[in-house]
Design a protein around this motif. Structure first.
Motif, PDB file in Angstrom:
ATOM      1  N   SER A  21       3.585   8.442   3.894  1.00  0.00           N
ATOM      2  CA  SER A  21       3.868   7.459   2.853  1.00  0.00           C
ATOM      3  C   SER A  21       5.345   7.430   2.487  1.00  0.00           C
ATOM      4  CB  SER A  21       3.043   7.759   1.609  1.00  0.00           C
ATOM      5  OG  SER A  21       1.691   7.547   1.886  1.00  0.00           O
TER       6      SER A  21
ATOM      7  N   ASN B 176       1.023   4.166  -2.809  1.00  0.00           N
ATOM      8  CA  ASN B 176       0.799   5.577  -2.476  1.00  0.00           C
ATOM      9  C   ASN B 176       1.949   6.447  -2.969  1.00  0.00           C
ATOM     10  OD1 ASN B 176      -1.646   5.138  -1.280  1.00  0.00           O
ATOM     11  ND2 ASN B 176      -0.819   4.994   0.799  1.00  0.00           N
TER      12      ASN B 176
ATOM     13  N   ALA C 270       1.643   6.908  -6.662  1.00  0.00           N
ATOM     14  CA  ALA C 270       0.540   7.821  -6.968  1.00  0.00           C
ATOM     15  C   ALA C 270       0.925   9.269  -6.662  1.00  0.00           C
ATOM     16  CB  ALA C 270      -0.697   7.416  -6.167  1.00  0.00           C
ATOM     17  N   MET C 271       1.699   9.468  -5.590  1.00  0.00           N
ATOM     18  CA  MET C 271       2.132  10.817  -5.222  1.00  0.00           C
ATOM     19  C   MET C 271       3.102  11.382  -6.259  1.00  0.00           C
ATOM     20  SD  MET C 271       2.501  10.346  -1.126  1.00  0.00           S
ATOM     21  CE  MET C 271       4.150  10.974  -1.145  1.00  0.00           C
TER      22      MET C 271
ATOM     23  N   THR D 282       0.838  -1.201   0.000  1.00  0.00           N
ATOM     24  CA  THR D 282       0.000   0.000   0.000  1.00  0.00           C
ATOM     25  C   THR D 282       0.873   1.251   0.000  1.00  0.00           C
ATOM     26  OG1 THR D 282      -1.570  -1.256   1.320  1.00  0.00           O
ATOM     27  CG2 THR D 282      -1.941   1.118   1.199  1.00  0.00           C
TER      28      THR D 282
ATOM     29  N   ARG E 218      -1.082  11.909  -8.818  1.00  0.00           N
ATOM     30  CA  ARG E 218      -2.483  11.474  -8.713  1.00  0.00           C
ATOM     31  C   ARG E 218      -3.006  11.610  -7.275  1.00  0.00           C
ATOM     32  NH1 ARG E 218      -0.509   6.941 -11.509  1.00  0.00           N
ATOM     33  NH2 ARG E 218      -0.853   5.648  -9.671  1.00  0.00           N
ATOM     34  N   GLN E 219      -2.095  11.881  -6.348  1.00  0.00           N
ATOM     35  CA  GLN E 219      -2.466  11.898  -4.937  1.00  0.00           C
ATOM     36  C   GLN E 219      -1.688  13.031  -4.257  1.00  0.00           C
ATOM     37  OE1 GLN E 219      -2.972   7.733  -3.513  1.00  0.00           O
ATOM     38  NE2 GLN E 219      -1.846   8.429  -1.740  1.00  0.00           N
ATOM     39  N   PRO E 220      -2.316  13.729  -3.296  1.00  0.00           N
ATOM     40  CA  PRO E 220      -1.558  14.802  -2.624  1.00  0.00           C
ATOM     41  C   PRO E 220      -0.392  14.226  -1.808  1.00  0.00           C
ATOM     42  CG  PRO E 220      -3.704  14.496  -1.576  1.00  0.00           C
ATOM     43  CD  PRO E 220      -3.696  13.622  -2.791  1.00  0.00           C
ATOM     44  N   TYR E 221       0.626  15.072  -1.601  1.00  0.00           N
ATOM     45  CA  TYR E 221       1.816  14.620  -0.871  1.00  0.00           C
ATOM     46  C   TYR E 221       1.455  14.291   0.578  1.00  0.00           C
ATOM     47  CZ  TYR E 221       6.500  14.513   1.062  1.00  0.00           C
ATOM     48  OH  TYR E 221       7.644  14.120   1.693  1.00  0.00           O
ATOM     49  N   ASP E 222       1.872  13.119   1.031  1.00  0.00           N
ATOM     50  CA  ASP E 222       1.624  12.707   2.418  1.00  0.00           C
ATOM     51  C   ASP E 222       2.934  12.179   2.981  1.00  0.00           C
ATOM     52  OD1 ASP E 222       0.819  11.647   4.824  1.00  0.00           O
ATOM     53  OD2 ASP E 222      -0.194   9.909   3.938  1.00  0.00           O
TER      54      ASP E 222
END
Ligand SMILES: [Zn+2]
Length: 412
Positions: free
Chosen positions: A265, A250, A253-254, A246, A258-262
């Motif tokens: 992850s 993530n 995707a970042m 997962t 496609r996904q906001p920075y976290d």
């Protein structure tokens, strides 16, 4: 502005001896540090260092509920004070532990479990200072670190085709030394992760909900101890590999936007560290060309199944499953998940643990084939007299020479 005058004489404390230089009764203790201590004269400043013998302390884990009760009996402003005082055991336990600690006979390291549980209470700062009074600032490393330390020992043995021989010396997994003479003054350092309260609460609630569902499944499936044990011990590797996948997804995707920075992850995860450790050890032992094949085999064969913490945890969950299969209706309570977590991780490193009755009952209900086989003695409120007797035996085991040094250093 008020000024505070620090008199260096104040750092020299009793008991005082006759100074070998000026013959005044001012030769006090300046500093105790591990394997030596320093005396200094308050009058002529004559200073001498003395060596101390090596010592072994008993490592005792005290569950947070006991820490909480010992705080409550000692602090009448704390909610629950009246109720806690109804049980004279808590005062006796505190006095006994404090005395054994002063006598350098025990260490009760604190852990992430103490910190997390304290953060959920309204008087967490007081709880922190209570468990630190007993730990003297010696803290178990976080549980992931301890699990990976066991895994690293397993990988090294596996790569050599040998059976692992684990080192369960508690000092291997603590910040701060256990088996040394401690100074009388302990300064608490480190702030608590107050910003983590919501996350801790959420994790606990989530784990409890999961456990309730699993318990319901166990009630229906009616599996044997062995069947659940097998599934639970395999579950550890499956769980960390799933999380690792997962995390990787993530990250991709970042990076692809496609996904906001976290930031979470981007942090390492347990499966990732395990994989790196396997690759590194295998490549050292068998060379780069064999690394991929052997690393894959390690995971495919599910080698981590037999890690000590995983075997204890799997066995305790299997006991819960047999209770469900036998018709127990009430699901395990909110604390069960974290109790099994700290017990399975820390038990092999402790000489004794004082835990709650339910957790001790789980251990007592283990089938003989899965007896834990560690030297750790298990106590709870149901056998509290035995715990006090055990602590008394530690006091009685101190040699007169040891107690004479204690007297000369701490005056107790
Ligand atoms: Zn002197």
């Amino acid at each position: 502005m008020k000024s505070v005058t620090i008199n260096p004489r104040d750092f020299i404390s009793a008991p005082f001896l006759v100074c070998p230089n000026c013959s005044k009764n001012e030769f006090g203790v300046l500093l105790i540090s591990g394997t030596s201590y320093t005396r200094r004269c308050r009058d002529c400043w004559h200073t001498r260092r003395f060596s101390l013998p090596t010592i072994r302390k008993a490592v005792i884990y005290i569950d947070q509920f006991a820490i909480s009760n010992m705080l409550k009996v000692r602090d009448e402003t704390t909610k629950g004070h009246e109720k806690a005082t109804e049980n004279p055991f808590w005062t006796e336990l505190w006095d006994t532990l404090a005395r054994l600690r002063r006598c350098q006979l025990i260490c009760c390291p604190d852990s992430e479990e103490h910190e997390n549980e304290s953060l959920l209470a309204p008087f967490f700062a007081k709880l922190k200072s209570t468990y630190e009074r007993l730990s003297g600032g010696v803290t178990f490393k976080n549980f992931e670190h301890i699990r990976l330390d066991q895994a690293f020992q397993l990988i090294q043995a596996w790569a050599k085709g040998k059976e692992p021989v684990y080192d369960f010396d508690a000092e291997r997994i603590t910040y701060g030394r256990i088996h040394e003479w401690k100074d009388r003054i302990f300064v608490s350092v480190g702030s608590m992760k107050q910003d983590m309260v919501d996350a801790i609460r959420q994790t606990r609630e989530g784990a409890h909900e999961d456990l309730k569902k699993i318990f319901e499944r166990w009630r229906n499936e009616k599996k044997t101890f062995e069947e659940t044990y097998e599934a639970e011990t395999r579950g550890y590797l499956e769980g960390i590999v799933k999380t690792y996948r997962t995390v990787l997804m993530n990250r991709i995707a970042m990076i692809a936007g496609r996904q906001p920075y976290d930031v979470n992850s981007m942090l390492h995860c347990e499966g990732e560290l395990l994989e790196s450790a396997v690759k590194e050890v295998v490549s050292q032992e068998h060379g780069a060309e064999k690394t991929k094949e052997l690393s894959e085999r390690f995971f495919k064969e599910g080698v981590p199944k037999d890690l000590p913490f995983n075997k204890i945890s799997g066995a305790l969950y299997a006991v819960l499953a047999t209770k469900a299969a036998a018709g127990q209706k009430d699901p395990p309570n909110k604390g069960t998940f974290s109790d099994i977590s700290f017990i399975s991780t820390l038990l092999p490193y402790c000489d004794a643990m004082f835990i709650d009755n339910k957790s001790r009952a789980l251990i007592n209900d283990l089938p003989k084939t899965h007896a834990l086989g560690f030297g750790c003695k298990i106590f709870s409120l149901s056998n509290k007299e035995e715990f006090l007797a055990f602590l008394a035996s530690l006091m009685n085991s101190a040699t007169p020479e040891h107690l004479a040094i204690v007297q000369s250093l701490y005056g107790t």
